[in-house]
Design a protein around this motif. Sequence first.
Motif, PDB file in Angstrom:
ATOM      1  N   ASN A 106       0.823  -1.200   0.000  1.00 50.28           N
ATOM      2  CA  ASN A 106       0.000   0.000   0.000  1.00 50.28           C
ATOM      3  C   ASN A 106       0.863   1.259   0.000  1.00 50.28           C
TER       4      ASN A 106
ATOM      5  N   ALA B  79       3.272   5.724  -3.007  1.00 52.51           N
ATOM      6  CA  ALA B  79       4.460   6.511  -3.371  1.00 52.51           C
ATOM      7  C   ALA B  79       4.630   6.561  -4.885  1.00 52.51           C
TER       8      ALA B  79
ATOM      9  N   ALA C  24       2.111   8.826  -6.319  1.00 55.28           N
ATOM     10  CA  ALA C  24       2.478  10.236  -6.100  1.00 55.28           C
ATOM     11  C   ALA C  24       3.608  10.631  -7.057  1.00 55.28           C
TER      12      ALA C  24
ATOM     13  N   GLY D 246       4.653  15.705  -1.919  1.00 59.20           N
ATOM     14  CA  GLY D 246       4.443  15.702  -0.475  1.00 59.20           C
ATOM     15  C   GLY D 246       2.945  15.813  -0.117  1.00 59.20           C
ATOM     16  N   ILE D 247       2.708  16.001   1.193  1.00 55.69           N
ATOM     17  CA  ILE D 247       1.305  16.022   1.682  1.00 55.69           C
ATOM     18  C   ILE D 247       1.044  17.431   2.242  1.00 55.69           C
TER      19      ILE D 247
ATOM     20  N   LEU E 133      -4.507  11.866   7.402  1.00 56.03           N
ATOM     21  CA  LEU E 133      -4.135  10.766   6.505  1.00 56.03           C
ATOM     22  C   LEU E 133      -4.673   9.422   6.964  1.00 56.03           C
TER      23      LEU E 133
ATOM     24  N   PHE F 145     -10.390   8.918   4.194  1.00 51.35           N
ATOM     25  CA  PHE F 145      -9.729  10.146   3.719  1.00 51.35           C
ATOM     26  C   PHE F 145      -8.943   9.812   2.454  1.00 51.35           C
ATOM     27  N   THR F 146      -9.319  10.504   1.383  1.00 51.70           N
ATOM     28  CA  THR F 146      -8.627  10.294   0.098  1.00 51.70           C
ATOM     29  C   THR F 146      -8.604  11.574  -0.711  1.00 51.70           C
TER      30      THR F 146
ATOM     31  N   LYS G 242      -7.769  11.074  -4.043  1.00 51.05           N
ATOM     32  CA  LYS G 242      -7.821  10.525  -5.394  1.00 51.05           C
ATOM     33  C   LYS G 242      -9.271  10.335  -5.809  1.00 51.05           C
TER      34      LYS G 242
ATOM     35  N   GLY H 141      -9.660   5.636   0.488  1.00 49.45           N
ATOM     36  CA  GLY H 141      -9.268   6.282   1.743  1.00 49.45           C
ATOM     37  C   GLY H 141      -9.229   5.323   2.910  1.00 49.45           C
TER      38      GLY H 141
ATOM     39  N   GLY I 112      -6.831   2.607   2.848  1.00 52.18           N
ATOM     40  CA  GLY I 112      -5.516   1.957   2.853  1.00 52.18           C
ATOM     41  C   GLY I 112      -4.732   2.288   4.100  1.00 52.18           C
ATOM     42  N   LEU I 113      -4.515   3.567   4.327  1.00 53.16           N
ATOM     43  CA  LEU I 113      -3.656   3.969   5.434  1.00 53.16           C
ATOM     44  C   LEU I 113      -4.252   3.585   6.793  1.00 53.16           C
ATOM     45  N   PRO I 114      -5.601   3.796   7.025  1.00 47.44           N
ATOM     46  CA  PRO I 114      -6.129   3.361   8.335  1.00 47.44           C
ATOM     47  C   PRO I 114      -5.914   1.865   8.569  1.00 47.44           C
TER      48      PRO I 114
ATOM     49  N   ALA J  21       7.409  12.957   0.386  1.00 48.67           N
ATOM     50  CA  ALA J  21       7.032  12.538   1.731  1.00 48.67           C
ATOM     51  C   ALA J  21       7.670  11.210   2.052  1.00 48.67           C
TER      52      ALA J  21
ATOM     53  N   PHE K 107       6.939   7.719   4.502  1.00 46.86           N
ATOM     54  CA  PHE K 107       6.102   6.960   5.447  1.00 46.86           C
ATOM     55  C   PHE K 107       7.021   6.020   6.187  1.00 46.86           C
TER      56      PHE K 107
HETATM   57  P1  ADP Z   1      -6.365   6.055  -1.126  1.00 50.22           P
HETATM   58  O1  ADP Z   1      -5.067   5.651  -1.612  1.00 50.22           O
HETATM   59  O2  ADP Z   1      -7.498   5.224  -1.512  1.00 50.22           O
HETATM   60  O3  ADP Z   1      -6.646   7.504  -1.348  1.00 50.22           O
HETATM   61  P2  ADP Z   1      -5.048   5.874   1.374  1.00 50.22           P
HETATM   62  O4  ADP Z   1      -5.585   5.775   2.735  1.00 50.22           O
HETATM   63  O5  ADP Z   1      -4.086   4.878   0.998  1.00 50.22           O
HETATM   64  O6  ADP Z   1      -6.310   5.855   0.413  1.00 50.22           O
HETATM   65  O7  ADP Z   1      -4.420   7.272   1.212  1.00 50.22           O
HETATM   66  C1  ADP Z   1      -5.075   8.393   1.703  1.00 50.22           C
HETATM   67  C2  ADP Z   1      -4.543   9.646   1.099  1.00 50.22           C
HETATM   68  O8  ADP Z   1      -3.250   9.941   1.607  1.00 50.22           O
HETATM   69  C3  ADP Z   1      -4.313   9.629  -0.362  1.00 50.22           C
HETATM   70  O9  ADP Z   1      -5.562   9.932  -1.070  1.00 50.22           O
HETATM   71  C4  ADP Z   1      -3.304  10.699  -0.586  1.00 50.22           C
HETATM   72  O10 ADP Z   1      -3.900  11.980  -0.641  1.00 50.22           O
HETATM   73  C5  ADP Z   1      -2.533  10.687   0.696  1.00 50.22           C
HETATM   74  N1  ADP Z   1      -1.285  10.046   0.519  1.00 50.22           N
HETATM   75  C6  ADP Z   1      -0.987   8.768   0.777  1.00 50.22           C
HETATM   76  N2  ADP Z   1       0.325   8.512   0.499  1.00 50.22           N
HETATM   77  C7  ADP Z   1       0.836   9.700   0.021  1.00 50.22           C
HETATM   78  C8  ADP Z   1       2.113  10.107  -0.418  1.00 50.22           C
HETATM   79  N3  ADP Z   1       3.177   9.292  -0.473  1.00 50.22           N
HETATM   80  N4  ADP Z   1       2.244  11.414  -0.797  1.00 50.22           N
HETATM   81  C9  ADP Z   1       1.228  12.272  -0.777  1.00 50.22           C
HETATM   82  N5  ADP Z   1       0.010  11.941  -0.369  1.00 50.22           N
HETATM   83  C10 ADP Z   1      -0.191  10.667   0.038  1.00 50.22           C
END
Ligand code: ADP
Length: 723
Positions: free
Chosen positions: A624, A629, A632, A664-665, A673, A678-679, A681, A686, A688-690, A713, A715
């Motif tokens: 993920n 990455a 991005a 970056g973010i 995040l 939260f997304t 795209k 939104g 994946g990260l949680p 950015a 992670f």
């Molecule tokens: P999704 O990928 O479905 O949007 P994620 O939870 O994986 O869901 O990511 C949430 C949001 O975090 C992304 O929509 C993006 O805006 C931001 N994000 C994640 N990884 C990065 C990154 N490497 N650089 C910039 N923004 C990121």
Amino acid sequence: MNSGHLLAGAGLWLLSAVLQAQTPPRAWRVVVLHPTDLYSRNIAQIDAGIRATFAQVSRRVELFPESLHLPQNAQNLSDVAEDLKRRHPAELVDLVIANSSYVDDFLNRYPNLWPGIPRVHLGTDISDTDRVFGPNATGLKVRIEMEATIDLAVRLQPNARNVVLVGGAYASDQHFLRVVKRHLAEKYPAIQVRSLDNLPYQRQLEELGKLPPDFIAMYLTLYQDSTGAYFDIAQLAREIAQASTAPIYYSQISGVGEGYVGCVCMEWERVGREAAVLALKVLQGQNPESIPVPPTVRGPTAVDWRQLNRWGISESNLPPGTRVLFRPRNIWSEYRWYVIGAMGVVLVQALLIAGLLFQRAKRRRAEADVRESESRFRTIADSAPVMIVICNAQSNCEWCNKAWLEFTGATLADSIGLSYDSHFHPDDRRSIRDASPGRPLEMRLRGRDGEYRWVLCTQTIRAGGDKGFIGSGIDISERKETEAALQKNRAEVAHLARLSLMGELLASISHELNQPLTSIRTNAEVAQILIGRENPDLEKIRECLADIVGDDYRASEIIVRLRGLAKRQTQKPVSLDIESLVVEVMRLVQSDALLHKVILSVQREDNLPLVHGDRIGLQQVLLNLLLNAVSAAQECPPPRRKVAVSVARAGASVQIDVRDWANGIRADKLSRLFEPFFTTKPDGLGMGLPICKNIIESHNGRLWAENNPDEGATFHFTLPISS
Ligand code: ADP
């Protein structure tokens, strides 16, 4: 005497001096007196020698050869003398050359013939006398080689025990008989000697015809036989030789060829020459008695090859230097050096030709080998599923195989000479030029339809220095498409997995919560109704509220229980090599990254410790983070399209960082995040990260994100080291 007389006298003197100077000197007149026939071969040779020598001087010499015709004229020599005196008066004779002791005797007997005329003697045999030349005379000491010829005969027939001599009754015949007999008796006492001189000539011939072949016969001289008959010794020679049934010898060179085996010969021409030299000295005014007598020279040994063969006489017995006459002419003996030369030339030519043939055969073999190896190479190259192009040092095509031609749609003739780079996508040409040999590169090659397709290319340096390279390529466009499709599937699967996880979670939540919530709503509605009555039944309302509280607790319990359930489901902890996990996941992402021209790199510490965790869950986390990455990075220009993963030990944990160089973010989004849904795209979920955070935390690790000081950015997540 008056002056006129004086002048006339001087004039006459001058005239006579001039006339004298102009008149050539008178020719010298020389009489050469021979004992026998002038036409005999020996005498002719002496004459030839004399003439040849006289011819070399400027003053003319007139020669008058004469013969005494001995022994025929032996009885009337005075007539001969008279005749000579008449024809050659002493005033007209400057010199007399006297051949043989007989002539010598004759001249001494008739001193009035040529009184005071100097003499030169030749042909006077001195083998048994030490004869001295008379006054006003000189000469040659000639040796008639009778003894030497006997020595030759004994040498050639070493087994012979008998010698038979053919001789005559005349004084000179007897002289030679004495010389030879004495020699034989002294040197070869074991040999029996028989002389036939007491027999008439014909009887001598008959005796010769009876001799066995192991005898030695020798003809000395035969001027007169026992009957008083005179002979020309040279004319008899052939007849005598023919009569003999034993090998026969004769001391004259003229006998070699007439049937005689051989001789130690007199060289009569040389005798003539030497006598003429003495004669010239005398004619030029030297005192004959003061001229030194030249030393006697022995003549050559000569044999008749045919007689040697006839009598079976071995050539090995011949004295060194013997002249072998009448040897049949064969090419070898006649032209030995020409033959050897020619053979040498032929041999050299043959060797050259053989060498050239060998070289040609070798070259042909080598050419055939080259042709065969070329055709073998072409067959292999054409049947290989690999495209092959052989290029020169200028990167121009020299040859290419069928696979290349099929791919590019060109003919071989069109392809030869074309630049290798020109077939590739303009963006890839630079990489081709910079490519290090042997390292495969993925490149876009223009196909027969003009479309670019992905090809895995390798360049190999050609053997033999700066000769260019061999380019090979495999069409990987299908593999790329499959990988892209797989990647898409994987992304979809991951997406679906997340969805299904969510779905399951939601279904469980809704199912578990539905009941207490329905019950709460029912109780609340009942309580509402009861409260709306005139006399609300407080007891029932309390019951309803108590039920609501109870259901609420139940709902909370359900939530706690679900969380616990979720935790249990994701955790299937094992000891993991995080490094290999990182490599696995990166390989999954590789083709996606290639597709978007994002360069992936990894950096890991050596001897990393194991971590404790769930392989699938952790793969999902890293996948993920990497996909986020890459997604991005692909928004950025090529130099910033890169993602780096680093794995390192951090205290009691292993820390994994996923860094990009993208945009970056945004600060306001950084804190949100990890919130569910939260997304940024358009097609993002939104979640994946949680979920990642959930998984990492369930491993007692930590997941966080931050913007880099420069670009992009990072992670980070940590995992405790396995105990
Ligand atoms: P999704 O990928 O479905 O949007 P994620 O939870 O994986 O869901 O990511 C949430 C949001 O975090 C992304 O929509 C993006 O805006 C931001 N994000 C994640 N990884 C990065 C990154 N490497 N650089 C910039 N923004 C990121």
